[in-house]
Design a protein around this motif. Sequence first.
Motif, PDB file in Angstrom:
ATOM      1  N   MET A 168     -67.340 -40.055  90.036  1.00  0.00           N
ATOM      2  CA  MET A 168     -68.079 -40.737  88.878  1.00  0.00           C
ATOM      3  C   MET A 168     -68.125 -42.251  88.941  1.00  0.00           C
ATOM      4  N   GLN A 169     -67.023 -42.905  89.296  1.00  0.00           N
ATOM      5  CA  GLN A 169     -67.104 -44.391  89.704  1.00  0.00           C
ATOM      6  C   GLN A 169     -68.008 -44.763  90.777  1.00  0.00           C
ATOM      7  N   LYS A 170     -68.156 -43.948  91.536  1.00  0.00           N
ATOM      8  CA  LYS A 170     -69.196 -44.135  92.618  1.00  0.00           C
ATOM      9  C   LYS A 170     -70.661 -44.240  91.998  1.00  0.00           C
ATOM     10  N   LEU A 171     -70.990 -43.726  90.942  1.00  0.00           N
ATOM     11  CA  LEU A 171     -72.249 -43.642  90.538  1.00  0.00           C
ATOM     12  C   LEU A 171     -72.312 -44.598  89.272  1.00  0.00           C
ATOM     13  N   ALA A 172     -71.315 -45.363  88.876  1.00  0.00           N
ATOM     14  CA  ALA A 172     -71.271 -46.358  88.103  1.00  0.00           C
ATOM     15  C   ALA A 172     -72.204 -47.464  88.525  1.00  0.00           C
ATOM     16  N   LYS A 173     -72.967 -48.155  87.575  1.00  0.00           N
ATOM     17  CA  LYS A 173     -73.950 -49.479  88.154  1.00  0.00           C
ATOM     18  C   LYS A 173     -73.074 -50.541  87.756  1.00  0.00           C
ATOM     19  N   ASN A 174     -72.065 -50.652  87.011  1.00  0.00           N
ATOM     20  CA  ASN A 174     -71.105 -52.030  86.926  1.00  0.00           C
ATOM     21  C   ASN A 174     -69.705 -51.989  86.543  1.00  0.00           C
ATOM     22  N   GLU A 175     -69.160 -52.883  86.489  1.00  0.00           N
ATOM     23  CA  GLU A 175     -67.770 -52.806  86.199  1.00  0.00           C
ATOM     24  C   GLU A 175     -67.272 -51.911  84.791  1.00  0.00           C
ATOM     25  N   LYS A 176     -68.202 -52.369  83.920  1.00  0.00           N
ATOM     26  CA  LYS A 176     -68.095 -51.830  82.534  1.00  0.00           C
ATOM     27  C   LYS A 176     -68.251 -50.144  82.539  1.00  0.00           C
ATOM     28  N   GLU A 177     -69.091 -49.714  83.459  1.00  0.00           N
ATOM     29  CA  GLU A 177     -69.147 -48.158  83.382  1.00  0.00           C
ATOM     30  C   GLU A 177     -68.203 -47.703  83.960  1.00  0.00           C
ATOM     31  N   LYS A 178     -67.733 -48.531  84.955  1.00  0.00           N
ATOM     32  CA  LYS A 178     -66.463 -47.939  86.025  1.00  0.00           C
ATOM     33  C   LYS A 178     -65.308 -47.792  84.806  1.00  0.00           C
ATOM     34  N   GLN A 179     -64.967 -48.853  84.233  1.00  0.00           N
ATOM     35  CA  GLN A 179     -63.932 -48.697  83.119  1.00  0.00           C
ATOM     36  C   GLN A 179     -63.900 -47.612  82.260  1.00  0.00           C
ATOM     37  N   ALA A 180     -65.135 -47.248  81.890  1.00  0.00           N
ATOM     38  CA  ALA A 180     -65.263 -46.229  80.899  1.00  0.00           C
ATOM     39  C   ALA A 180     -64.660 -44.723  81.266  1.00  0.00           C
ATOM     40  N   VAL A 181     -64.585 -44.690  82.738  1.00  0.00           N
ATOM     41  CA  VAL A 181     -64.023 -43.512  83.132  1.00  0.00           C
ATOM     42  C   VAL A 181     -62.528 -43.516  83.157  1.00  0.00           C
ATOM     43  N   ILE A 182     -62.109 -42.377  82.544  1.00  0.00           N
ATOM     44  CA  ILE A 182     -60.300 -42.322  82.412  1.00  0.00           C
ATOM     45  C   ILE A 182     -59.839 -41.203  82.807  1.00  0.00           C
ATOM     46  N   LYS A 183     -58.723 -41.265  83.655  1.00  0.00           N
ATOM     47  CA  LYS A 183     -58.263 -39.865  83.937  1.00  0.00           C
ATOM     48  C   LYS A 183     -57.339 -39.592  82.941  1.00  0.00           C
ATOM     49  N   ILE A 184     -57.452 -38.359  82.600  1.00  0.00           N
ATOM     50  CA  ILE A 184     -56.256 -37.832  81.530  1.00  0.00           C
ATOM     51  C   ILE A 184     -55.822 -36.262  82.015  1.00  0.00           C
ATOM     52  N   TYR A 185     -54.586 -36.103  81.890  1.00  0.00           N
ATOM     53  CA  TYR A 185     -54.034 -34.908  82.135  1.00  0.00           C
ATOM     54  C   TYR A 185     -54.267 -33.923  80.864  1.00  0.00           C
ATOM     55  N   ASN A 186     -54.799 -32.787  81.146  1.00  0.00           N
ATOM     56  CA  ASN A 186     -55.014 -31.733  80.090  1.00  0.00           C
ATOM     57  C   ASN A 186     -53.376 -31.371  79.581  1.00  0.00           C
ATOM     58  N   PRO A 187     -53.417 -31.375  78.309  1.00  0.00           N
ATOM     59  CA  PRO A 187     -52.094 -31.018  77.776  1.00  0.00           C
ATOM     60  C   PRO A 187     -51.957 -29.768  77.682  1.00  0.00           C
ATOM     61  N   ILE A 188     -50.679 -29.051  78.326  1.00  0.00           N
ATOM     62  CA  ILE A 188     -50.365 -27.849  78.664  1.00  0.00           C
ATOM     63  C   ILE A 188     -48.925 -27.772  77.765  1.00  0.00           C
ATOM     64  N   ASP A 189     -49.011 -26.716  76.772  1.00  0.00           N
ATOM     65  CA  ASP A 189     -47.702 -26.458  75.758  1.00  0.00           C
ATOM     66  C   ASP A 189     -46.596 -25.559  76.670  1.00  0.00           C
ATOM     67  N   LYS A 190     -45.618 -26.564  77.266  1.00  0.00           N
ATOM     68  CA  LYS A 190     -44.696 -25.956  78.016  1.00  0.00           C
ATOM     69  C   LYS A 190     -43.795 -24.850  77.445  1.00  0.00           C
ATOM     70  N   GLU A 191     -43.225 -25.144  76.198  1.00  0.00           N
ATOM     71  CA  GLU A 191     -42.624 -24.233  75.176  1.00  0.00           C
ATOM     72  C   GLU A 191     -43.308 -22.860  75.140  1.00  0.00           C
ATOM     73  N   ASP A 192     -44.630 -23.135  74.822  1.00  0.00           N
ATOM     74  CA  ASP A 192     -45.330 -21.559  74.256  1.00  0.00           C
ATOM     75  C   ASP A 192     -45.698 -21.051  75.755  1.00  0.00           C
ATOM     76  N   THR A 193     -45.939 -21.787  76.621  1.00  0.00           N
ATOM     77  CA  THR A 193     -46.067 -20.865  77.960  1.00  0.00           C
ATOM     78  C   THR A 193     -44.676 -20.094  78.574  1.00  0.00           C
ATOM     79  N   LEU A 194     -43.652 -20.882  78.353  1.00  0.00           N
ATOM     80  CA  LEU A 194     -42.493 -20.028  78.542  1.00  0.00           C
ATOM     81  C   LEU A 194     -42.151 -19.038  77.523  1.00  0.00           C
TER      82      LEU A 194
END
Length: 383
Positions: A168-194
């Motif tokens: 995504m950041q490779k396609l960004a035109k400027n620093e502001k667009e780069k900063q808009a991309v945030i990596k976030i881990y998908n929330p997984i409910d450990k207790e529920d899975t177990l």
Amino acid sequence: MSEKKKILIRIGSLRHGGAEKVLVNFLKNLPEDKYEVDLLINLYTGMYIKEVPSWVNLFYLLKGEMITTNKPHEIPVKAFRVLYQKMFLKFPSLLYKFILKNKRYDIEIAAIHGMYKELLSSPQKDSKKIIWIQNDIFNLKEYTPDIIKQFFKFDKILVISNKLKEEMQKLAKNEKEKQAVIKIYNPIDKEDTLQKANMEINDFPFSKALPTFITVGTVYPQKGYDRLLNVHKKLINEGLNHQIIIIGDGYDFENIQAQLNQLGLQETVKMLGFRSNPYPYVKQSDFYIMSSRHEGFPTIIAEALILNKPIVSTDVSGIRDLLQDGKLGIINSNSEEGIYEGMKKILSHKELAGQYEKEIENTDLPFVLQKSVARLQEIIDEV
């Protein structure tokens, strides 16, 4: 007390998929006194509807079951649904007036990349817009660089792997667009899975005499089950005996079943179809195998790690983050040959499985629910 933030979240449906599950996990753990959430789904269907918290206002465009085939009698219904949804895309003010009752929102969230047009056409120009990319869009033909660049019209772009963030950041035109991309881990409910993994099942299809691989996912070409069957046949011919369980349904089910029969693998591969709770099967298997051609964030891999299963996977988006570059499982090249090498390695070196189990046990997994939800709230509060 400060006024609650008003949030609109949009998704296609709440049937059994990774993005749908992640969204429901997220909603179940949001503080209800802080936000007022409206959830708008295109098609009111799916196993996760009953899990949406009661304080979330649920709106929908249509009711009915998802149609995944092209049977003649289903085509008119499909056509009507497409036109109905297109009408609201063309005249979004009708949607906001009649379905959402003219409510004003502070934030609008597309919970899946496919809703980007719907969000960008919102008549509420002053609301902040967030898109959550749950798939490797760079591997989807319909997402050209020009289309993906439109995502920079959103205030924040949430991605679920470092690979997606870099692309995504490779396609960004400027620093502001780069900063808009945030990596976030998908929330997984450990207790529920177990908890779900401990439920009794009476139809585990094999005796435990042979090593058993399991894979869970909708039976689509992207999952690479065709490659998996070819590799399985090759390994059996080489005397490396093992069994495979495939859990899931989808439009490719008959083709894969036909391939299975043609290769004469009825005794060593079982296709169980859809199971609302696949975790006891995962728990009772020896290894998790992922043969996918592409993925976004393979939620099931996170869950297999919670269940302490050694993993063999193709090198798809999100897998290097999840398996910590191979520390927690085997990452093989994304090809039939790669799958063959990965499976052969774990079948030939009996001590490997134990080593991976130990590594997984001693790792603080970053996608656990509380951490991910806290991060998401931070993003919503800052936007």
